[in-house]
Design a protein around this motif. Sequence first.
Motif, PDB file in Angstrom:
ATOM      1  N   ASP A 257     -22.047  16.967 -11.967  1.00 26.78           N
ATOM      2  CA  ASP A 257     -21.448  16.929 -10.797  1.00 26.78           C
ATOM      3  C   ASP A 257     -20.170  16.340 -10.940  1.00 26.78           C
ATOM      4  O   ASP A 257     -19.970  15.466 -11.598  1.00 26.78           O
ATOM      5  CB  ASP A 257     -22.102  16.311  -9.646  1.00 26.78           C
ATOM      6  CG  ASP A 257     -23.261  16.782  -9.025  1.00 26.78           C
ATOM      7  OD1 ASP A 257     -23.204  18.177  -9.189  1.00 26.78           O
ATOM      8  OD2 ASP A 257     -24.401  15.998  -8.708  1.00 26.78           O
TER       9      ASP A 257
ATOM     10  N   PRO B 295     -13.649  13.936  -0.919  1.00 27.44           N
ATOM     11  CA  PRO B 295     -14.905  13.809  -0.801  1.00 27.44           C
ATOM     12  C   PRO B 295     -15.965  14.655  -1.368  1.00 27.44           C
ATOM     13  O   PRO B 295     -17.038  14.433  -1.986  1.00 27.44           O
ATOM     14  CB  PRO B 295     -15.198  13.212   0.249  1.00 27.44           C
ATOM     15  CG  PRO B 295     -14.413  14.071   1.227  1.00 27.44           C
ATOM     16  CD  PRO B 295     -13.072  14.384   0.433  1.00 27.44           C
ATOM     17  N   ASP B 296     -15.349  15.810  -1.859  1.00 22.54           N
ATOM     18  CA  ASP B 296     -16.117  17.191  -2.028  1.00 22.54           C
ATOM     19  C   ASP B 296     -16.656  16.769  -3.498  1.00 22.54           C
ATOM     20  O   ASP B 296     -16.223  16.092  -4.320  1.00 22.54           O
ATOM     21  CB  ASP B 296     -15.367  18.286  -2.265  1.00 22.54           C
ATOM     22  CG  ASP B 296     -14.385  18.629  -1.187  1.00 22.54           C
ATOM     23  OD1 ASP B 296     -13.860  17.585  -0.630  1.00 22.54           O
ATOM     24  OD2 ASP B 296     -14.395  19.659  -0.744  1.00 22.54           O
ATOM     25  N   VAL B 297     -17.909  17.264  -3.691  1.00 21.10           N
ATOM     26  CA  VAL B 297     -18.736  17.018  -5.115  1.00 21.10           C
ATOM     27  C   VAL B 297     -18.821  18.520  -5.483  1.00 21.10           C
ATOM     28  O   VAL B 297     -19.563  19.463  -4.814  1.00 21.10           O
ATOM     29  CB  VAL B 297     -20.036  16.265  -5.128  1.00 21.10           C
ATOM     30  CG1 VAL B 297     -20.690  16.326  -6.357  1.00 21.10           C
ATOM     31  CG2 VAL B 297     -19.663  14.748  -4.510  1.00 21.10           C
TER      32      VAL B 297
ATOM     33  N   THR C 165     -20.568  13.035 -13.239  1.00 18.90           N
ATOM     34  CA  THR C 165     -22.149  12.383 -13.263  1.00 18.90           C
ATOM     35  C   THR C 165     -23.170  13.507 -14.011  1.00 18.90           C
ATOM     36  O   THR C 165     -22.838  14.694 -13.541  1.00 18.90           O
ATOM     37  CB  THR C 165     -22.462  12.107 -11.814  1.00 18.90           C
ATOM     38  OG1 THR C 165     -22.354  13.181 -11.173  1.00 18.90           O
ATOM     39  CG2 THR C 165     -21.681  10.673 -11.754  1.00 18.90           C
TER      40      THR C 165
ATOM     41  N   SER D  16     -11.824  12.988 -10.951  1.00 18.26           N
ATOM     42  CA  SER D  16     -11.788  11.586 -10.942  1.00 18.26           C
ATOM     43  C   SER D  16     -13.017  11.166 -12.222  1.00 18.26           C
ATOM     44  O   SER D  16     -12.872  10.488 -13.054  1.00 18.26           O
ATOM     45  CB  SER D  16     -12.506  10.903  -9.743  1.00 18.26           C
ATOM     46  OG  SER D  16     -12.786   9.637  -9.938  1.00 18.26           O
TER      47      SER D  16
ATOM     48  N   HIS E   5     -16.715  14.707  -9.588  1.00 14.87           N
ATOM     49  CA  HIS E   5     -16.067  14.030  -8.330  1.00 14.87           C
ATOM     50  C   HIS E   5     -14.607  14.005  -8.333  1.00 14.87           C
ATOM     51  O   HIS E   5     -14.139  13.636  -9.486  1.00 14.87           O
ATOM     52  CB  HIS E   5     -16.530  12.517  -8.507  1.00 14.87           C
ATOM     53  CG  HIS E   5     -18.094  12.264  -8.373  1.00 14.87           C
ATOM     54  ND1 HIS E   5     -18.859  12.209  -7.225  1.00 14.87           N
ATOM     55  CD2 HIS E   5     -18.944  12.702  -9.347  1.00 14.87           C
ATOM     56  CE1 HIS E   5     -20.244  12.183  -7.390  1.00 14.87           C
ATOM     57  NE2 HIS E   5     -20.269  12.546  -8.626  1.00 14.87           N
TER      58      HIS E   5
END
Length: 256
Positions: free
Chosen positions: A233, A240-242, A225, A222, A235
């Motif tokens: 990181d 929901p895993d990072v 960051t 997605s 996303h």
Amino acid sequence: MTALIADDEPLLRDALARQLAVAWPELDIVAQARNGREAIALFEQWKPHVCFLDVHMPGITGVEAAHHMGERTHLVFVTAFDQYAVQAFAEGALDYLVKPVEATRLDATVARIKARLHASQPALHTDQLLRKLATQLASSAAPAYLRWIRAQVGQQVRLIPVEDIDYLRSDTKYTRIACRGEPVPARDALVTTPLKELAAQLDPALFAQVHRSVIVNLRAVSHVTRGDNDTADIHLKDRPDVLPVSRAYRHLFRAM
């Protein structure tokens, strides 16, 4: 009627045996082989009426083992989904099953083999036909990258299309595969193949190694960051895993 199953994947051998127990209850599976050499030895020991041979086994392949068996048995080749292999079998009118084996296809194959056995018909294959098949398979432009991965979920083996994988992550002595389409954690599966080995077999246009322990499907990302110390990181769109991006792989997402 007796049969032999040869496949280098034990869970896939067991799965086919279970399917045959339903499709052909009176068939007695007298032996299971882990490779072509073992298949030949067990064939000579048991002389089964039917042999189910995985095409791509280490060492001696299923086609090479079939050469040794000659016309003394009815053969069913089992292959991963590969348009070149399927075309070669179809052109030779040889019996074949595509992994994962579908019940309807297995039922049709069993019906044909039963009819031949009942009519005492000879096996379809000949040395000339097998030589032609081996040449076709060897010369076919096989896909360069994995199309699916065999993964263990409990006592079952799942055949996961690579496009359904969100990411792969080293997990002690296993590689954990997170794939979409099912509720967490049911969609996570395990394979014993090291992450490094899988990385060499995945299409780099779709998958990127972002950490020494993580490979991600770029279509599942997605956004990214920035973190401290030139890390980042990842996303994901549907989970929901990072996922961590180490400094060595940060350059992959500089444009982001």
